[in-house]
Design an enzyme around this catalytic site. Structure first.
Site, PDB file in Angstrom:
ATOM      1  N   TRP A   1      19.875 -13.173 -22.482  1.00  0.00           N
ATOM      2  CA  TRP A   1      20.037 -11.727 -22.638  1.00  0.00           C
ATOM      3  C   TRP A   1      21.448 -11.372 -23.095  1.00  0.00           C
ATOM      4  CZ3 TRP A   1      22.986  -8.450 -19.211  1.00  0.00           C
ATOM      5  CH2 TRP A   1      23.574  -9.105 -18.119  1.00  0.00           C
ATOM      6  N   ASP A   2      22.349 -12.346 -23.046  1.00  0.00           N
ATOM      7  CA  ASP A   2      23.708 -12.148 -23.535  1.00  0.00           C
ATOM      8  C   ASP A   2      23.707 -11.634 -24.976  1.00  0.00           C
ATOM      9  OD1 ASP A   2      23.550 -13.886 -21.368  1.00  0.00           O
ATOM     10  OD2 ASP A   2      25.278 -15.071 -21.973  1.00  0.00           O
TER      11      ASP A   2
ATOM     12  N   GLU B   1      24.185 -13.147  -9.834  1.00  0.00           N
ATOM     13  CA  GLU B   1      23.325 -14.259  -9.422  1.00  0.00           C
ATOM     14  C   GLU B   1      23.741 -14.860  -8.085  1.00  0.00           C
ATOM     15  OE1 GLU B   1      21.955 -15.637 -13.903  1.00  0.00           O
ATOM     16  OE2 GLU B   1      23.691 -16.594 -12.952  1.00  0.00           O
TER      17      GLU B   1
ATOM     18  N   LYS C   1      29.273 -12.042  -8.627  1.00  0.00           N
ATOM     19  CA  LYS C   1      29.622 -12.968  -9.703  1.00  0.00           C
ATOM     20  C   LYS C   1      30.083 -12.221 -10.952  1.00  0.00           C
ATOM     21  CE  LYS C   1      27.562 -16.733 -12.429  1.00  0.00           C
ATOM     22  NZ  LYS C   1      26.301 -17.429 -12.773  1.00  0.00           N
ATOM     23  N   GLN C   2      29.413 -11.136 -11.274  1.00  0.00           N
ATOM     24  CA  GLN C   2      29.725 -10.362 -12.476  1.00  0.00           C
ATOM     25  C   GLN C   2      29.228  -8.942 -12.267  1.00  0.00           C
ATOM     26  OE1 GLN C   2      26.798 -12.863 -14.745  1.00  0.00           O
ATOM     27  NE2 GLN C   2      26.381 -10.961 -15.818  1.00  0.00           N
TER      28      GLN C   2
END
Length: 766
Positions: free
Chosen positions: A357-358, A488, A600-601
């Site tokens: 999906w990046d 994640e 994580k992000q």
């Protein structure tokens, strides 16, 4: 920062001094590619110490059987491996009977690597004292041609300090393996080995997928720059390798060199791959080494003319952004709609697959603005062409009626990620596919894609969200259970805000497009409705889900919650975490990570990035201040979003810190993993950090808007935007911003909310 050996330079990546501990990291950092193939910066000569050999061909993969401890229904049958392709760069070298091996030399001095990003050429040089006492000076030039994208070129020069017999042994070898094979299988089946004069061809086929590739080489031996027209004195071959031997007598101070052409021709593009390889060699020889070098420089100059970002006053920042732009262009040039942007590009094997999906969330904005819109449209068409597979993927998980779940990882549209928390749960990826369609139309103004292809994709995605939501009688709302968000470090959570918000938006947006196509593209509407068998009753059910979607919210903190249970965690902020425990993904058990509050992000903040216009700046600030202190930024995709949002909030020092982290993530090895390969897709986020973050660029109501900001460390910066086939250059300085337009029609631009008109070939200063 975990390493600091790359020398600051505006246009080059430079390493000075030989250190065996850095070899694998440098193999990643100095990787080269041309969109069709790429390779790590392995030594051409034999090297006996630790190395990670890797050459890769775009679109070629192997379905490695999934390896799990406990099989679950719905698991993909395989994990698509990015294949280590046959090796064509190898050149064994003997000097006075001794093998050249930097690990075994008495000494290595003046060692230097330089990846000249302006030219697209990789240089290496060193002096070595061999065990036999002979001292040599070596210079190597290597590049992968942009114009002839099946051709690579090596020029390897040796100058001894005494009379010497130099033996060059160039080879082509299909007996390669992957570092990360699940079952230690070989992925290539040799079919044919042939040679003629100075040319050699090894044709091999991948097991299972049956891609055929001919790996080729052509060699010329030169003495002091003059072709000796030498032929091999010996040829060794087996069923997967061919090696030539050339002998050269060299006097003290003379230079012997081998010029090696090599590369791949593949069955994706040719019926007869060996004949195609012969044609590539013939074309390369016709052009000649010097002209190939010159054409390479010119091809990269054309790319830089549009995509370059200049930064005045901060060499490390300049080097970082150019490295990111360079690697993005090495990985994908938009020539072939069958290809996509793998997370490691041509620099390593980790992750597998070519598409995440990046691409939609991070890469499409870069390619839309720095190429023509057809390149971005090709990336959208890639997903349309795989819609049937997305419907199959959803069907394997129990969804019906044409619901589509796009894969987390794919090569051909099939899901091939073998971790349950990703395959089954990280379903937010579907929303990124839909958002990219919206974003493409918003930026380019090209609506034609939606009635032609995009609406079918949107309908499949909307059907998935409708079926994936569950009606909660307790809440009298629709909920989405058992998911993993972009963070994640949480799995199997309920009501991830970002996922729920995306689901609602996707349904609402799809209904809007159905109505627009019905009113304005009646023929397409009839075709699509007949094909997908959609009626008003089904749409009404979708709308009910969207209108009653639940979003977890904390009255106490006045923020949307990342998921229902977030406040149940022990909310210890990152700055209170012992630094010896970082990165936690390398120091902690997965159980401990899942129970922690660490992010994580960007997760909730990813929603605030996509849907910035849906929230006030005060809401963004409140959510940023709540979530960023728990964010460990251990995903390469994390710093860019936070940099953009910090800049939006006027926190330039924080934005600049995040920018440096995203732009130099690999150069400074922030995540202690660069030897595995680079983080290609996140590099597009670095471009976004400057253009959308510092430049404040947005598209609103078919016009470009800017809110320029500049870090105090910089004197100025500039970038170009291809906006609807007109090139706008933006140059930001500490006290003013300049706009120039390369086009034929004046365009309105809004700067800090004030409209200005930029005329072609004129300078406007604000």
């Amino acid at each position: 920062m975990n390493q600091d050996y790359i020398k600051p330079d505006n246009w080059s990546i430079i390493e000075e001094g030989f250190d065996a501990e850095r070899v694998k990291s440098s193999e990643s950092l100095f990787s080269i590619g041309n969109g069709a193939m790429g390779q790590r910066a392995n030594f051409e000569e034999y090297y006996s110490e630790k190395t990670f050999q890797g050459s890769y061909i775009a679109g070629i993969y192997y379905p490695d059987k999934t390896k799990v401890g406990w099989w679950k229904n719905g698991y993909p049958e395989y994990f698509a491996k990015v294949l280590n392709a046959p090796n064509w760069i190898g050149i064994k070298i003997e000097i006075n009977g001794e093998n050249l091996d930097l690990a075994k030399c008495q000494s290595v001095s003046n060692f230097k690597r330089e990846l000249n990003m302006k030219e697209g050429i990789y240089y290496r040089s060193f002096n070595a004292k061999m065990q036999n006492g002979l001292e040599i000076a070596v210079k190597v030039t290597r590049f992968l041609s942009l114009d002839l994208d099946e051709l690579g070129v090596i020029n390897y020069e040796i100058t001894p300090n005494a009379d010497a017999k130099i033996v060059f042994k160039p080879y082509v070898d299909a007996g390669v393996h992957n570092e990360d094979a699940n079952w230690e299988e070989k992925f290539w089946e040799p079919l044919n080995v042939q040679h003629n004069n100075n040319e050699a061809f090894v044709t091999a086929r991948t097991f299972k997928t049956h891609f055929t590739a001919t790996t080729f080489m052509q060699n010329a031996i030169l003495l002091n720059g003059e072709n000796t027209n030498a032929l091999p004195v010996n040829i060794e071959k087996n069923n997967e390798k061919v090696e030539f031997t050339y002998e050269v007598a060299v006097a003290n101070g003379q230079t012997a060199s081998i010029q090696k052409l090599g590369g791949y021709t593949v069955s994706m593009n040719h019926e007869n791959t060996q004949k195609a390889a012969q044609n590539v060699i013939a074309e390369g020889l016709k052009i000649g080494f010097s002209n190939l070098v010159e054409s390479q420089k010119q091809a990269w100059a054309k790319i830089w003319e549009m995509s370059d970002i200049t930064i005045d006053g901060d060499v490390k920042a300049q080097q970082g952004i150019r490295f990111n732009i360079f690697q993005l262009n090495q990985t994908y040039l938009g020539k072939d709609s069958r290809l996509n942007i793998g997370p490691k590009g041509f620099t390593g094997e980790k992750y597998g697959g070519s598409t995440y999906w990046d691409t939609e969330a991070y890469c499409i904005p870069f390619y839309m603005a720095t190429k023509d819109q057809q390149v971005a449209r090709n990336l959208l068409a890639y997903r349309y062409n795989q819609l049937d597979k997305a419907i199959e993927n959803a069907g394997k998980l129990g969804f019906t009626n044409g619901a589509a779940l796009y894969p987390m990882v794919t090569m051909n549209g099939e899901e091939c990620h073998n971790e349950w928390e990703i395959t089954f749960e990280e379903i937010h990826r579907n929303g990124a596919i839909a958002f990219a369609i919206f974003n493409y139309h918003r930026f380019t103004g090209d609506y034609s894609y939606i009635p032609e292809k995009g609406l079918e994709v949107l309908i499949g995605i909307a059907r998935f969200w409708h079926q994936r939501a569950t009606y909660s009688t307790y809440r009298n709302q629709y909920v989405i259970l058992g998911v993993t968000g972009p963070n994640e470090y949480e799995n199997n959570v309920n009501n991830n805000f970002y996922t729920n918000y995306l689901a609602k938006w996707c349904i609402d947006y799809t209904i809007e497009q159905i109505n627009k196509v019905q009113n304005e593209y009646s023929a397409d509407y009839s075709r699509i409705m007949s094909k997908v068998n959609l009626d008003d009753a089904e749409i009404a059910h979708w709308k009910k889900v969207a209108d009653k979607m639940y979003f977890p919210y904390s009255e106490e903190h006045d923020v949307y919650l990342q998921q229902d249970g977030f406040l149940d965690k022990e909310l210890v902020k990152v700055h209170d975490l012992d630094k010896t425990q970082r990165p936690i993904n390398q120091k902690w058990s997965w159980d401990r990570i899942l129970r922690s509050p660490y992010i994580k992000q960007a997760d909730t903040l990813q929603g605030f990035y996509f849907f910035e216009d849906h929230f006030s700046k005060e809401q963004l600030e409140k959510h940023f201040d709540f979530y960023e202190p728990f964010t460990v930024h251990e995903s390469s995709l994390s710093p860019c979003v936070h940099s953009i949002q910090a800049a939006t909030l006027g926190r330039m020092e924080q934005a600049y810190t995040f920018y440096l982290r995203t732009s130099r993530l690999d150069l400074d090895d922030y995540n202690k993993e660069v030897e595995e390969g680079l983080h290609i897709t996140s590099m597009a986020g670095t471009w976004m950090s400057i253009v959308e973050g510092f430049g404040g660029m947005r598209v609103k109501n078919n016009a470009l808007h800017f809110e320029p900001r500049i870090p105090k460390e910089w004197n100025g910066y500039s970038f170009k935007i291809n906006f609807r086939n007109q090139i706008l250059k933006v140059a930001v300085h500490q006290n003013e911003t300049n706009f120039t337009l390369e086009g034929e029609t004046a365009i309105p631009v809004f700067v800090n909310g004030k409209e200005i008109l930029v005329e072609p070939n004129s300078l406007v200063t604000v």
